[in-house]
Scaffold this active site. Sequence first.
Site, short mmCIF file in Angstrom:
data_model
loop_
_atom_site.label_atom_id
_atom_site.label_comp_id
_atom_site.label_asym_id
_atom_site.label_seq_id
_atom_site.Cartn_x
_atom_site.Cartn_y
_atom_site.Cartn_z
N ASN A 11 -60.39 -16.93 -19.94
CA ASN A 11 -59.80 -16.13 -21.02
C ASN A 11 -60.37 -14.71 -20.89
O ASN A 11 -61.51 -14.47 -21.25
CB ASN A 11 -60.17 -16.75 -22.38
CG ASN A 11 -59.67 -15.92 -23.54
OD1 ASN A 11 -58.95 -14.93 -23.36
ND2 ASN A 11 -60.06 -16.30 -24.75
N LYS A 13 -59.57 -12.14 -22.45
CA LYS A 13 -59.58 -11.41 -23.73
C LYS A 13 -59.03 -10.00 -23.53
O LYS A 13 -58.14 -9.80 -22.69
CB LYS A 13 -60.97 -11.45 -24.35
CG LYS A 13 -61.52 -12.88 -24.44
CD LYS A 13 -62.75 -13.04 -25.26
CE LYS A 13 -63.19 -14.50 -25.29
NZ LYS A 13 -64.33 -14.74 -26.15
N HIS A 97 -57.39 -19.32 -31.17
CA HIS A 97 -58.75 -18.92 -30.77
C HIS A 97 -59.48 -18.39 -32.00
O HIS A 97 -58.87 -17.78 -32.88
CB HIS A 97 -58.67 -17.84 -29.68
CG HIS A 97 -59.99 -17.59 -29.03
ND1 HIS A 97 -60.96 -16.83 -29.62
CD2 HIS A 97 -60.50 -18.02 -27.85
CE1 HIS A 97 -62.02 -16.79 -28.82
NE2 HIS A 97 -61.77 -17.51 -27.75
N GLU A 99 -61.19 -15.88 -32.36
CA GLU A 99 -61.02 -14.43 -32.54
C GLU A 99 -59.68 -14.11 -33.18
O GLU A 99 -59.50 -13.01 -33.72
CB GLU A 99 -61.21 -13.73 -31.18
CG GLU A 99 -62.69 -13.74 -30.77
CD GLU A 99 -62.95 -13.74 -29.29
OE1 GLU A 99 -62.05 -13.46 -28.50
OE2 GLU A 99 -64.09 -14.07 -28.91
N GLU A 167 -64.46 -24.85 -29.12
CA GLU A 167 -65.26 -23.64 -28.94
C GLU A 167 -66.03 -23.36 -30.23
O GLU A 167 -65.46 -22.78 -31.18
CB GLU A 167 -64.35 -22.45 -28.63
CG GLU A 167 -63.53 -22.62 -27.38
CD GLU A 167 -63.14 -21.27 -26.77
OE1 GLU A 167 -63.54 -21.01 -25.64
OE2 GLU A 167 -62.47 -20.47 -27.45
N GLY A 173 -69.63 -15.83 -26.73
CA GLY A 173 -70.14 -14.49 -26.41
C GLY A 173 -71.57 -14.26 -26.83
O GLY A 173 -72.03 -13.12 -26.86
N SER A 205 -69.91 -19.46 -24.04
CA SER A 205 -71.02 -19.08 -23.16
C SER A 205 -71.18 -19.99 -21.95
O SER A 205 -72.30 -20.26 -21.49
CB SER A 205 -72.33 -18.99 -23.94
OG SER A 205 -72.25 -17.96 -24.91
P1 13P Z 1 -67.58 -16.62 -23.72
O1 13P Z 1 -67.52 -17.48 -22.48
O2 13P Z 1 -67.67 -15.15 -23.41
O3 13P Z 1 -68.64 -17.10 -24.67
O4 13P Z 1 -66.18 -16.79 -24.48
C1 13P Z 1 -65.70 -18.07 -24.70
C2 13P Z 1 -64.33 -17.99 -25.20
O5 13P Z 1 -64.08 -17.48 -26.28
C3 13P Z 1 -63.25 -18.49 -24.34
O6 13P Z 1 -62.05 -18.57 -25.02
#
Ligand code: 13P
Length: 243
Positions: A11, A13, A97, A99, A167, A173, A205
């Site tokens: 992803n 982002k 997600h 976010e 997640e 992150g 992560s």
């Molecule tokens: P990170 O791997 O940067 O923690 O992000 C995970 C994520 O949100 C994947 O969708």
Amino acid sequence: MPERKWLVAGNWKMNGLRADGIGLARAIAARATGALRCDLLVCPPATLLAAVADAIAGSCVMLGGQDCHPEPSGAFTGDISAEMLRDAGCSHVILGHSERRHGHGESDSVVRSKVAAAWRAGLIAILCVGETRAEREAGRALDTVASQLVGSLPDGADARRLIVAYEPVWAIGTGLTATMADIADMHAAIRSRIPRGTRILYGGSVNPGNAGDILALAEVDGVLVGGASLKADDFWRIAEAGR
Ligand code: 13P
């Protein structure tokens, strides 16, 4: 243990200009030849879908979107429909997600309508669920995820068009990952609530150092990788990790 093929999904982002995205996609596709132990998926920002589709053409790397609107078309400025993602070469779309849930106030019912839209367009929905730190500390992690599943999954779910990604919000992150026991417990709980054979990914992560242990867990069918998916070497090492 059933025969499973992992899915290693990146992803990206809101990261990458044209040159970065094309370079990253080419670097991944160049290695993704021959028989792999896992399926590979990249989910670039919408601006890069067409260029990345070209860069991975002829390889086994698949393309996914990061979100879609519930409607197929219309006056929805700034949005992208599932049909448009499909038309751009996507086979998958990430939905719900954290976010989007937390940053854009998406409720379970909005997420459910997006999952239905993905299926309408012939896409595989990667439905994200996960608890906040406060919910975990209050002992409500399992209940939170169970209720997200109930609220976000339309009728008619089946393993061919659904993937669930667990997640934990606090692990995204942050460099923190859930313990192996917590991942195992959560994935088993999710497994009991979704159609048989549905893949369950872990995200939060994931990096080349922890991917092997995570992928070795019985109920983990792959990983959804954020930051580490932006470096071709790290993404590749994750894809090679594990058994
Ligand atoms: P990170 O791997 O940067 O923690 O992000 C995970 C994520 O949100 C994947 O969708």
